[in-house]
Design an enzyme around this catalytic site. Structure first.
Site, PDB file in Angstrom:
ATOM      1  N   TYR A 161     -91.633   5.957  31.555  1.00 14.08           N
ATOM      2  CA  TYR A 161     -92.225   6.413  32.831  1.00 14.08           C
ATOM      3  C   TYR A 161     -91.460   5.829  34.018  1.00 14.08           C
ATOM      4  O   TYR A 161     -91.455   6.375  35.116  1.00 14.08           O
ATOM      5  CB  TYR A 161     -93.711   6.042  32.878  1.00 14.08           C
ATOM      6  N   LYS A 168     -96.405   5.387  41.207  1.00  8.20           N
ATOM      7  CA  LYS A 168     -97.855   5.525  40.991  1.00  8.20           C
ATOM      8  C   LYS A 168     -98.586   4.233  41.395  1.00  8.20           C
ATOM      9  O   LYS A 168     -99.705   4.287  41.908  1.00  8.20           O
ATOM     10  CB  LYS A 168     -98.156   5.870  39.527  1.00  8.20           C
TER      11      LYS A 168
HETATM   12  N1  LIG Z   1     -98.919  15.919  33.302  1.00  8.79           N
HETATM   13  C1  LIG Z   1     -99.286  14.683  33.072  1.00  8.79           C
HETATM   14  O1  LIG Z   1     -99.224  14.175  31.952  1.00  8.79           O
HETATM   15  C2  LIG Z   1     -99.840  13.860  34.210  1.00  8.79           C
HETATM   16  C3  LIG Z   1    -100.637  12.731  33.913  1.00  8.79           C
HETATM   17  C4  LIG Z   1    -101.138  11.973  34.953  1.00  8.79           C
HETATM   18  C5  LIG Z   1    -100.855  12.319  36.274  1.00  8.79           C
HETATM   19  N2  LIG Z   1    -100.074  13.424  36.523  1.00  8.79           N
HETATM   20  C6  LIG Z   1     -99.801  13.735  37.929  1.00  8.79           C
HETATM   21  O2  LIG Z   1    -100.395  14.975  38.256  1.00  8.79           O
HETATM   22  C7  LIG Z   1     -99.718  15.508  39.389  1.00  8.79           C
HETATM   23  C8  LIG Z   1     -99.378  16.964  39.130  1.00  8.79           C
HETATM   24  O3  LIG Z   1     -98.412  17.065  38.106  1.00  8.79           O
HETATM   25  P1  LIG Z   1     -98.493  18.129  36.928  1.00  8.79           P
HETATM   26  O4  LIG Z   1     -98.396  17.366  35.650  1.00  8.79           O
HETATM   27  O5  LIG Z   1     -99.618  19.077  37.143  1.00  8.79           O
HETATM   28  O6  LIG Z   1     -97.080  18.868  37.053  1.00  8.79           O
HETATM   29  P2  LIG Z   1     -96.624  20.120  37.960  1.00  8.79           P
HETATM   30  O7  LIG Z   1     -95.131  20.132  37.828  1.00  8.79           O
HETATM   31  O8  LIG Z   1     -97.347  21.323  37.577  1.00  8.79           O
HETATM   32  O9  LIG Z   1     -97.041  19.685  39.431  1.00  8.79           O
HETATM   33  C9  LIG Z   1     -96.224  18.897  40.281  1.00  8.79           C
HETATM   34  C10 LIG Z   1     -96.223  19.575  41.633  1.00  8.79           C
HETATM   35  O10 LIG Z   1     -95.480  18.798  42.588  1.00  8.79           O
HETATM   36  C11 LIG Z   1     -94.895  19.728  43.465  1.00  8.79           C
HETATM   37  N3  LIG Z   1     -93.818  19.122  44.246  1.00  8.79           N
HETATM   38  C12 LIG Z   1     -92.722  18.450  43.817  1.00  8.79           C
HETATM   39  N4  LIG Z   1     -91.937  18.119  44.869  1.00  8.79           N
HETATM   40  C13 LIG Z   1     -92.571  18.573  45.977  1.00  8.79           C
HETATM   41  C14 LIG Z   1     -92.253  18.560  47.369  1.00  8.79           C
HETATM   42  N5  LIG Z   1     -91.131  17.989  47.846  1.00  8.79           N
HETATM   43  N6  LIG Z   1     -93.118  19.136  48.245  1.00  8.79           N
HETATM   44  C15 LIG Z   1     -94.257  19.729  47.786  1.00  8.79           C
HETATM   45  N7  LIG Z   1     -94.607  19.797  46.484  1.00  8.79           N
HETATM   46  C16 LIG Z   1     -93.769  19.221  45.591  1.00  8.79           C
HETATM   47  C17 LIG Z   1     -94.370  20.816  42.527  1.00  8.79           C
HETATM   48  O11 LIG Z   1     -94.068  21.993  43.229  1.00  8.79           O
HETATM   49  C18 LIG Z   1     -95.569  20.969  41.589  1.00  8.79           C
HETATM   50  O12 LIG Z   1     -96.461  21.932  42.077  1.00  8.79           O
HETATM   51  C19 LIG Z   1     -98.508  14.609  39.629  1.00  8.79           C
HETATM   52  O13 LIG Z   1     -98.818  13.656  40.621  1.00  8.79           O
HETATM   53  C20 LIG Z   1     -98.348  13.926  38.287  1.00  8.79           C
HETATM   54  O14 LIG Z   1     -97.668  12.687  38.376  1.00  8.79           O
HETATM   55  C21 LIG Z   1     -99.578  14.188  35.530  1.00  8.79           C
END
Ligand SMILES: NC(=O)c1ccc[n+]([C@@H]2O[C@H](COP(=O)([O-])OP(=O)(O)OC[C@H]3O[C@@H](n4cnc5c(N)ncnc54)[C@H](O)[C@@H]3O)[C@@H](O)[C@H]2O)c1
Length: 270
Positions: A161, A168
């Protein structure tokens, strides 16, 4: 009548139908929320891929606003909030579900992270919450709620990570400081710490599938949390059901984060 009937909000971070923000959106829509959405600006206006993908998902839910927004661009962010005020009026909630790190910086060791990669990762994954909060507080009603998404890698070392864990940790601290500052304005700020879920972003994390598998043996519920469970808790944290909850980091990970050593069943099978 749904618990979000008459309530309005903005959702940042739907890239496709696997995005965590889309699962939260679906729960909010079921409860009657009216929402505006943003997507990453499309590089080729002839082929607006990001916009098209988002439209397909949220137009059937009655989207009130669909706009491009790169959170590293203040003008983009200002335009979204100005349009939201104009077209939707005061809001009840904002969802921040955004993270990014350049792939080489994410895959490499923390000590190898480049200066520019570190700055960009922090800007998109942490500072963006702060900058959205600053705009949101001007149009959120008292009782309004701001939600961000985080992961256990911000609290503990999760190999692979890497730099995102540092982002985070900063994000989770920002949630607490923002909750402290916005509490007197009757605005709540919380983080939802989701277990691993297969999405566009998580596909960039090394050994992600191995991490998912661990939940079947280590987590008290012996399974990973499906995105639907994250969606439901996201909706609750934005709703009046959580009116006394702020500055919190709520884990939706089947209890994985409480474990300090493997359960006995792991030793028994050795
Ligand atoms: N998928 C997992 O396992 C997981 C677990 C815990 C937390 N998260 C967190 O959840 C959140 C969403 O991620 P996800 O897993 O749904 O993936 P995802 O790729 O679907 O979503 C990430 C989003 O960030 C946006 N993004 C990136 N750069 C950007 C910018 N410069 N301006 C505006 N938007 C921008 C992307 O367009 C996308 O919509 C993130 O913060 C991620 O760290 C994910």
């Amino acid at each position: 009548m749904g618990i979000f009937e008459g309530k309005k909000g903005l959702v940042f971070g739907i890239a496709n139908d696997r995005s965590i923000a889309y699962y939260i959106t679906q729960e909010l829509a079921k409860e009657g929320a009216e929402m505006g959405f943003t997507h990453l600006p499309d590089k080729d206006p002839e082929r607006p891929k990001a916009e098209r993908k988002l439209r397909k998902l949220v137009e059937p839910l009655g989207a009130k606003l669909i706009m491009p927004c790169d959170v590293t661009n203040d003008e983009n962010v200002d335009k979204v909030f100005a349009a939201a005020k104009e077209e939707m009026g005061e809001l009840d909630f904002v969802v921040h579900s955004i993270a990014y790190a350049p792939i080489d910086d994410l895959k490499g060791n923390v000590y190898d992270v480049s200066r520019d990669g570190f700055k960009l990762s922090m800007e998109i994954s942490c500072y963006s919450l702060i900058t959205l909060a600053n705009r949101a507080r001007k149009i959120l009603k008292p009782g309004g709620s701001l939600l961000t998404l985080t992961y256990l890698g911000g609290e503990k070392v999760i190999p692979g990570y890497n730099v995102m864990g540092i982002c985070k940790a900063a994000l989770e601290s920002a949630v607490e400081y923002l909750a402290h500052e916005l509490g007197p304005e009757e605005i709540r700020v919380n983080a939802l710490s989701a277990g691993p879920i297969k999405t566009l972003s998580s596909s960039a994390v090394k050994d992600f599938d191995k991490m998912l598998k661990l939940y079947e043996t280590f987590a008290p519920l012996r399974r990973p949390s499906p995105p639907e469970e994250v969606g439901k808790m996201g909706m609750i944290l934005l709703s009046d059901y959580s009116s006394g909850v702020t500055g919190e980091n709520v884990h939706v990970d089947c209890g994985y984060h409480i474990m300090g050593a493997p359960p006995e069943s792991v030793h028994a099978s050795e």
